[in-house]
Design a protein around this motif. Sequence first.
Motif, PDB file in Angstrom:
ATOM      1  N   PRO A   1      15.749  -9.495 -72.190  1.00  5.12           N
ATOM      2  CA  PRO A   1      15.099  -8.840 -73.333  1.00  5.12           C
ATOM      3  C   PRO A   1      16.134  -8.038 -74.134  1.00  5.12           C
ATOM      4  O   PRO A   1      17.011  -7.392 -73.553  1.00  5.12           O
ATOM      5  CB  PRO A   1      14.071  -7.916 -72.677  1.00  5.12           C
ATOM      6  N   GLN A   2      16.032  -8.087 -75.443  1.00  5.64           N
ATOM      7  CA  GLN A   2      16.979  -7.342 -76.267  1.00  5.64           C
ATOM      8  C   GLN A   2      16.686  -5.850 -76.179  1.00  5.64           C
ATOM      9  O   GLN A   2      15.552  -5.418 -76.394  1.00  5.64           O
ATOM     10  CB  GLN A   2      16.893  -7.800 -77.727  1.00  5.64           C
ATOM     11  N   PRO A   3      17.698  -5.036 -75.863  1.00  6.33           N
ATOM     12  CA  PRO A   3      17.476  -3.595 -75.753  1.00  6.33           C
ATOM     13  C   PRO A   3      17.101  -2.989 -77.102  1.00  6.33           C
ATOM     14  O   PRO A   3      17.687  -3.331 -78.133  1.00  6.33           O
ATOM     15  CB  PRO A   3      18.831  -3.068 -75.260  1.00  6.33           C
ATOM     16  N   PHE A   4      16.106  -2.129 -77.085  1.00  4.88           N
ATOM     17  CA  PHE A   4      15.627  -1.460 -78.297  1.00  4.88           C
ATOM     18  C   PHE A   4      15.327  -2.484 -79.400  1.00  4.88           C
ATOM     19  O   PHE A   4      15.706  -2.308 -80.553  1.00  4.88           O
ATOM     20  CB  PHE A   4      16.629  -0.415 -78.792  1.00  4.88           C
ATOM     21  N   ALA A   5      14.663  -3.560 -78.996  1.00  6.47           N
ATOM     22  CA  ALA A   5      14.331  -4.624 -79.941  1.00  6.47           C
ATOM     23  C   ALA A   5      13.506  -4.079 -81.092  1.00  6.47           C
ATOM     24  O   ALA A   5      12.560  -3.314 -80.894  1.00  6.47           O
ATOM     25  CB  ALA A   5      13.578  -5.741 -79.222  1.00  6.47           C
ATOM     26  N   GLY A   6      13.859  -4.471 -82.291  1.00  9.93           N
ATOM     27  CA  GLY A   6      13.120  -4.064 -83.469  1.00  9.93           C
ATOM     28  C   GLY A   6      13.438  -2.674 -83.974  1.00  9.93           C
ATOM     29  O   GLY A   6      12.875  -2.234 -84.976  1.00  9.93           O
ATOM     30  N   VAL A   7      14.338  -1.963 -83.276  1.00 10.15           N
ATOM     31  CA  VAL A   7      14.718  -0.619 -83.709  1.00 10.15           C
ATOM     32  C   VAL A   7      15.961  -0.720 -84.589  1.00 10.15           C
ATOM     33  O   VAL A   7      17.028  -1.124 -84.124  1.00 10.15           O
ATOM     34  CB  VAL A   7      14.998   0.299 -82.499  1.00 10.15           C
ATOM     35  N   SER A   8      15.837  -0.367 -85.858  1.00 11.09           N
ATOM     36  CA  SER A   8      16.978  -0.441 -86.772  1.00 11.09           C
ATOM     37  C   SER A   8      17.911   0.737 -86.541  1.00 11.09           C
ATOM     38  O   SER A   8      17.574   1.696 -85.840  1.00 11.09           O
ATOM     39  CB  SER A   8      16.479  -0.412 -88.221  1.00 11.09           C
TER      40      SER A   8
END
Length: 413
Positions: free
Chosen positions: A381-388
Motif C-alpha cells: 500500500p502506498q504510504p499516506f496515499a492521496g495526501v498531497s
Amino acid sequence: YLTICQILRSFGGYTATWGGASAEGSVFASRATFGTLSTGHTRDDLVNSRLIILWGLNPATSIFGTNTGFLLARAKEAGARIVVVDPRYTDSAAVFADEWIPIRPGTDTAMMSAMAHTMISEQLHDQRFLDRYTVGFEQFKQYVMGQEDGEAKTPAWAEAKTGIAAATISALAREYATRKPAALIPGMAPGRTAYGEQYHRMAATLAAMTGNIGIHGGNAAGFERGPVGPMVPPVAFDKTDATYEERLKALNIPQRLRTNVHVTRIWDAVLNGQAGGYPSDIKMAYIAWANPLNQIPNINKGIEALKKLEFVVVHDQFMTATARFADILLPVTTIWERNDFSRPWLSGPYFLYLNRGIEPAGEVRSDIDIFRDLAARLGLPQPFAGVSEEDGIKMMVDGMGDVVGEIPDFETF
C-alpha cells in the motif's frame, strides 16, 4: 521518515537507530535532571543578564539559537559581562569576551566541581532555592567537599587537571554566585566526550546552586529546547504516549517488534552482527537525510562497514562521503524545490513555512514520491496515499497548534 518506516515494516521490519551523536550527553542530563528538554530561554532574554558564561560554544561562528550573536552584542551594550571558557581563542572570545579562560579539553567537569566547592566553602550558594526546588544537594555536597571519597574538589585540585589557576576558578565561582541574574550557557562540545553527560549535569547543578533557574536573565543550563513546544510535530510521538497504539492505527502503520542500536554503534552492528551481540546480521542500508560517514564517530570503521554491506541506497543532493558507497544513489529535492514546514534548531521561538522557489531540476524527486513509487513496485500500500504535499504540511501545522496553542489553523499560519 514515517513513509520509509511503513514500507520497511510492511515486509518484515528493520533495525533502526536511537539516540544521537550530537547532543546525547546534554539530552540524557537534561532528562535526568529536569525531566524535560524544554529548558531554554529565548535569546532576547540575554539582555536581562548581568553575567553571561559561554562554556564550550562559539556562537559568533556556529549559530547556537537564532540571532544569538546579535543578542549577545545587545546584552554587552546593556552592561552584561561575558566570560568565555574554551580551549581555543575563538571568534566569540575575540568579539564578546571580557575574559577568556583557556581550559584544557575534557576537564570542564573538574572546573565546575571546584566552582561548586568555592560556593559551598564560602556559603555563596542559594540554600533557600536548593531547599525549595531540588533534591540530592546534601549528597552532592559530600562529594564536592571530599566526605564521600576523601578528595575535596578544591580549586587547587582542579588547577592540576584543567590548567586554570585556582584563583581564576574561585573568582569565576564567586562572580557567578553573586552577580545575578547570570546565564551559564553550556555548549555541546564538552559533552561529546567520555562521561560527557557529567559536564551537563554539573552545569545544571551550578545553575541551581546560584538560583539562576526560572528567572529573567538566568538560564537552567539544560538542553536548550525553547519554550514554544516540541521540535518535532506530535505525529512523531513517543511510545510512552497513552495514545501511541491509537495513533499507529490511525496512521495505518502496523506495529512490529524491532530492536534498535545506538546511532554511534551502527558501524559495529554492521561489522559484528549477531555474533557481536547486535540484533541482526545487516546486509543492506537505506540512508536518507543523512551523511553518517561524515557525522558518526570512527570514519575508518565506517568505510569498512559500508564496504561489507551487500547493498546501499542513498538519497541526497550531493556526492557526499556516504553517497560514494551507494549502489543506488537517488537525487532528491532541495529545500528550494519543495514546500515544507520547519522550526529553527534549539531555541528559535517561531515556525517557518518554507516556500518552493523553483521547480525541481533535472531528474530529482521528493523523498515521499520516491517512497510511494517504491511501495507500488513492491506491491505494498502506498504510504499516506492521496495526501498531497500541501495536505501533509497542513496536518503538521494543525498538530503543532495542539501543542503550542500558537497556530490556530493553516490559513492563519
